[in-house]
Write an enzyme that holds these catalytic residues in place. Structure first.
Site, PDB file in Angstrom:
ATOM      1  N   PHE A   1       0.864  -1.184   0.000  1.00  0.00           N
ATOM      2  CA  PHE A   1       0.000   0.000   0.000  1.00  0.00           C
ATOM      3  C   PHE A   1       0.895   1.227   0.000  1.00  0.00           C
ATOM      4  O   PHE A   1       1.714   1.389   0.919  1.00  0.00           O
ATOM      5  CB  PHE A   1      -0.850  -0.051   1.276  1.00  0.00           C
TER       6      PHE A   1
ATOM      7  N   SER B   1      -1.248   8.444  16.727  1.00  0.00           N
ATOM      8  CA  SER B   1      -2.253   8.595  17.802  1.00  0.00           C
ATOM      9  C   SER B   1      -2.971   9.940  17.675  1.00  0.00           C
ATOM     10  O   SER B   1      -4.172  10.038  17.927  1.00  0.00           O
ATOM     11  CB  SER B   1      -1.572   8.505  19.167  1.00  0.00           C
TER      12      SER B   1
ATOM     13  N   GLU C   1      -0.257   3.595  10.060  1.00  0.00           N
ATOM     14  CA  GLU C   1      -1.711   3.547   9.793  1.00  0.00           C
ATOM     15  C   GLU C   1      -2.425   4.663  10.570  1.00  0.00           C
ATOM     16  O   GLU C   1      -3.548   4.493  11.043  1.00  0.00           O
ATOM     17  CB  GLU C   1      -2.290   2.147  10.041  1.00  0.00           C
ATOM     18  N   GLY C   2      -1.766   5.809  10.687  1.00  0.00           N
ATOM     19  CA  GLY C   2      -2.313   6.970  11.387  1.00  0.00           C
ATOM     20  C   GLY C   2      -1.759   7.085  12.789  1.00  0.00           C
ATOM     21  O   GLY C   2      -1.929   6.176  13.596  1.00  0.00           O
TER      22      GLY C   2
ATOM     23  N   ILE D   1       7.343   2.149   2.639  1.00  0.00           N
ATOM     24  CA  ILE D   1       6.297   1.244   2.142  1.00  0.00           C
ATOM     25  C   ILE D   1       6.588  -0.195   2.589  1.00  0.00           C
ATOM     26  O   ILE D   1       7.543  -0.830   2.103  1.00  0.00           O
ATOM     27  CB  ILE D   1       6.165   1.349   0.597  1.00  0.00           C
TER      28      ILE D   1
ATOM     29  N   GLY E   1       2.493  12.760   5.048  1.00  0.00           N
ATOM     30  CA  GLY E   1       2.333  11.687   6.026  1.00  0.00           C
ATOM     31  C   GLY E   1       0.928  11.708   6.570  1.00  0.00           C
ATOM     32  O   GLY E   1      -0.005  11.154   5.967  1.00  0.00           O
TER      33      GLY E   1
HETATM   34  N1  COS Z   1     -13.552   6.486   6.319  1.00  0.00           N
HETATM   35  C1  COS Z   1     -14.312   6.772   5.241  1.00  0.00           C
HETATM   36  N2  COS Z   1     -14.318   7.981   4.639  1.00  0.00           N
HETATM   37  C2  COS Z   1     -13.527   8.929   5.152  1.00  0.00           C
HETATM   38  C3  COS Z   1     -12.709   8.701   6.286  1.00  0.00           C
HETATM   39  C4  COS Z   1     -12.736   7.413   6.873  1.00  0.00           C
HETATM   40  N3  COS Z   1     -11.979   7.107   7.935  1.00  0.00           N
HETATM   41  N4  COS Z   1     -12.018   9.832   6.556  1.00  0.00           N
HETATM   42  C5  COS Z   1     -12.388  10.741   5.648  1.00  0.00           C
HETATM   43  N5  COS Z   1     -13.301  10.197   4.795  1.00  0.00           N
HETATM   44  C6  COS Z   1     -13.964  10.867   3.677  1.00  0.00           C
HETATM   45  C7  COS Z   1     -14.720  12.087   4.213  1.00  0.00           C
HETATM   46  O1  COS Z   1     -16.035  11.731   4.598  1.00  0.00           O
HETATM   47  C8  COS Z   1     -14.702  13.040   3.042  1.00  0.00           C
HETATM   48  O2  COS Z   1     -15.732  12.692   2.147  1.00  0.00           O
HETATM   49  P1  COS Z   1     -16.667  13.832   1.436  1.00  0.00           P
HETATM   50  O3  COS Z   1     -15.695  14.611   0.588  1.00  0.00           O
HETATM   51  O4  COS Z   1     -17.661  13.042   0.651  1.00  0.00           O
HETATM   52  O5  COS Z   1     -17.228  14.645   2.548  1.00  0.00           O
HETATM   53  C9  COS Z   1     -13.367  12.760   2.361  1.00  0.00           C
HETATM   54  O6  COS Z   1     -12.990  11.425   2.778  1.00  0.00           O
HETATM   55  C10 COS Z   1     -12.294  13.754   2.756  1.00  0.00           C
HETATM   56  O7  COS Z   1     -12.203  13.710   4.187  1.00  0.00           O
HETATM   57  P2  COS Z   1     -11.635  14.903   5.077  1.00  0.00           P
HETATM   58  O8  COS Z   1     -12.152  16.215   4.568  1.00  0.00           O
HETATM   59  O9  COS Z   1     -11.908  14.553   6.493  1.00  0.00           O
HETATM   60  O10 COS Z   1     -10.070  14.830   4.764  1.00  0.00           O
HETATM   61  P3  COS Z   1      -8.847  15.514   5.486  1.00  0.00           P
HETATM   62  O11 COS Z   1      -7.891  15.928   4.443  1.00  0.00           O
HETATM   63  O12 COS Z   1      -9.319  16.534   6.466  1.00  0.00           O
HETATM   64  O13 COS Z   1      -8.100  14.291   6.279  1.00  0.00           O
HETATM   65  C11 COS Z   1      -7.629  12.578   7.886  1.00  0.00           C
HETATM   66  C12 COS Z   1      -8.675  13.416   7.098  1.00  0.00           C
HETATM   67  C13 COS Z   1      -6.720  13.422   8.742  1.00  0.00           C
HETATM   68  C14 COS Z   1      -8.520  11.720   8.767  1.00  0.00           C
HETATM   69  C15 COS Z   1      -6.792  11.706   6.892  1.00  0.00           C
HETATM   70  O14 COS Z   1      -5.937  12.505   6.129  1.00  0.00           O
HETATM   71  C16 COS Z   1      -5.976  10.629   7.588  1.00  0.00           C
HETATM   72  O15 COS Z   1      -6.510   9.581   7.976  1.00  0.00           O
HETATM   73  N6  COS Z   1      -4.654  10.839   7.722  1.00  0.00           N
HETATM   74  C17 COS Z   1      -3.752   9.819   8.230  1.00  0.00           C
HETATM   75  C18 COS Z   1      -3.199   9.026   7.098  1.00  0.00           C
HETATM   76  C19 COS Z   1      -2.605   7.746   7.555  1.00  0.00           C
HETATM   77  O16 COS Z   1      -3.174   6.985   8.321  1.00  0.00           O
HETATM   78  N7  COS Z   1      -1.416   7.481   7.044  1.00  0.00           N
HETATM   79  C20 COS Z   1      -0.744   6.276   7.375  1.00  0.00           C
HETATM   80  C21 COS Z   1      -0.083   5.752   6.160  1.00  0.00           C
HETATM   81  S1  COS Z   1      -0.766   4.353   5.548  1.00  0.00           S
HETATM   82  S2  COS Z   1       0.195   2.926   6.460  1.00  0.00           S
END
Ligand code: COS
Length: 380
Positions: free
Chosen positions: A122, A365, A362-363, A156, A130
């Site tokens: 992924f 804390s 995966e995000g 990755i 990040g």
């Molecule tokens: N599940 C389903 N849909 C989601 C969601 C979730 N957990 N989080 C956001 N969405 C959807 C929202 O509902 C929104 O949809 P609409 O445009 O239809 O309203 C869209 O995605 C955009 O969401 P949002 O505006 O909340 O996006 P942001 O840019 O504010 O970011 C966070 C949201 C911070 C929650 C996101 O960027 C995140 O999870 N970051 C961490 C990334 C991560 O875990 N990285 C690890 C690497 S992978 S190992």
């Protein structure tokens, strides 16, 4: 939801035995060699571990979320590096296809991922992207019946051994709506790998950069065939992934509880076993209590998910609590071991380093806290 209690009990027992009889004894060798023995990987394939969460129709075991969590609790009893061998095939490397892939994409990739013939990874994170995952900078430009990808993906997991990446790149304007998810074969022209990352812990887990330099892929590599849905696909993948990680953390905490208890019942100081000293008892009791709390919450969230409830907040809560909790448990386990806990001769030394990652990937804390609080406020 448990579909057949007897079949599940058999599977969990088989995995429990495999973990305790094959993997735990191999932990020290993995620490030394920074690699998983190929014979163990073959046994994992034979046990079906690559396809735990892939639907039966595509060759997997099709575990429900509750069943998957119960398996993850067992897998967490040993070094995290073992899970990483097949973790991406069940989780972040396959769930995007399962959630949003076209039928043709499912037919082609899922049976191969389920058998372990193909390794999936992924690719969301980048050098400058990040926590703010919606700001992906890697670009994908349409060129006839192909896309041309440019950018770098960072940290990755399984990239050095992966055959296919679920890769997020920008096809449109700024923000989450401009992101598209692609299935990028590792042998695509223009795709190269960086050197292996040198990490604090989880030795045996392979991570590196994925570099895309005018990398060409066919246009039908867009997951679901529609541009602009990649951020949502990534978020769906992470919801389930966070629950899995949380359950895995509980398994790690259980192991640390057992290591700490085993040591405390043997070690004698001031004329009695250290487990008979109340300050040690307090640490043991806190470890057991928090581990139990984590176990209850991941099973509850998994059941809610299986019954069709929206579990974004619950998944984030589980990831937040369980990853922080296992950090506290590991710290106490080292403390109970005293100076011995700082030595490589005792497994708590590497578990202490290994579990640090769970609060980050995966995000972080802090991202889980943002997700939880935003959801609370949105619900009013
Ligand atoms: N599940 C389903 N849909 C989601 C969601 C979730 N957990 N989080 C956001 N969405 C959807 C929202 O509902 C929104 O949809 P609409 O445009 O239809 O309203 C869209 O995605 C955009 O969401 P949002 O505006 O909340 O996006 P942001 O840019 O504010 O970011 C966070 C949201 C911070 C929650 C996101 O960027 C995140 O999870 N970051 C961490 C990334 C991560 O875990 N990285 C690890 C690497 S992978 S190992």
């Amino acid at each position: 939801m448990i579909r057949d209690a007897e079949v599940l009990a058999g599977l969990v027992e088989t995995i429990r035995r495999f973990v305790r009889e094959r993997l735990v004894p191999a932990e020290a060798a993995v620490e030394q060699s920074n690699a998983i023995p190929p014979a163990i990987i073959d046994e994992m394939r034979a046990l079906g571990l690559f396809g735990l969460s892939i639907p039966e129709a595509y060759g997997g075991l099709g575990l429900t979320v509750e069943e998957e969590v119960l398996v993850a609790l067992e897998l967490g009893y040993t070094s995290a590096a073992f899970r990483s061998v097949f973790g991406t095939n069940n989780g972040i490397g396959a769930q995007g296809i399962i959630a949003d892939g076209t039928e043709a994409q499912k037919q082609y990739w899922l049976p191969r991922l389920a058998s372990g013939e193909v390794i999936g990874a992924f690719a969301l994170t980048e050098p400058d992207v990040g926590s703010d995952a919606g700001s992906v900078k890697t670009t994908a430009r349409r060129d006839g019946d192909q896309y041309i990808l440019n950018g770098t993906k960072r940290f990755i997991t399984n990239a050095p051994v992966a055959n296919v990446f679920t890769l997020m790149a920008r096809t449109g304007g700024p923000g989450p709506a401009g992101v598209t998810a692609f299935l990028v074969p590792a042998d695509s022209p223009g795709l190269t790998l960086g050197p292996p990352d040198r990490k604090m812990g989880q030795r045996g887990t392979k991570t590196c950069d994925v570099i895309l330099d005018n990398c060409r892929i066919p246009a039908d590599a867009v997951i679901g065939g529609v541009e602009g849905l990649g951020f949502k696909t990534a978020m769906k993948v992470l919801n389930r992934g966070r629950l899995h990680i949380a359950a895995f953390c509980v398994g790690q905490a259980q192991r640390l509880c057992d290591e700490a208890t085993g040591f405390a019942t043997q070690r004698v100081q001031f004329g009695k076993r250290i487990c008979d000293h109340q300050l040690i008892q307090a640490m043991l009791a806190d470890c057991a209590t928090e581990t139990y709390a984590g176990r209850c919450m991941v099973i509850d969230a998994a059941r809610r998910c299986d019954s069709g409830e929206r579990i974004i907040r619950e998944a984030a809560s589980c990831k937040l609590f369980c990853s922080e909790m296992v950090g506290r448990v590991a710290d106490r386990a080292v403390q109970i071991h005293g100076g011995a806990g700082y030595m490589e001769d005792y497994p708590v030394e590497h578990f202490y380093r290994d579990v640090r990652l769970f609060r980050l990937y995966e995000g972080t804390s802090q991202i889980q806290q943002i997700i939880i609080a935003r959801d609370m406020c949105a619900q009013g």
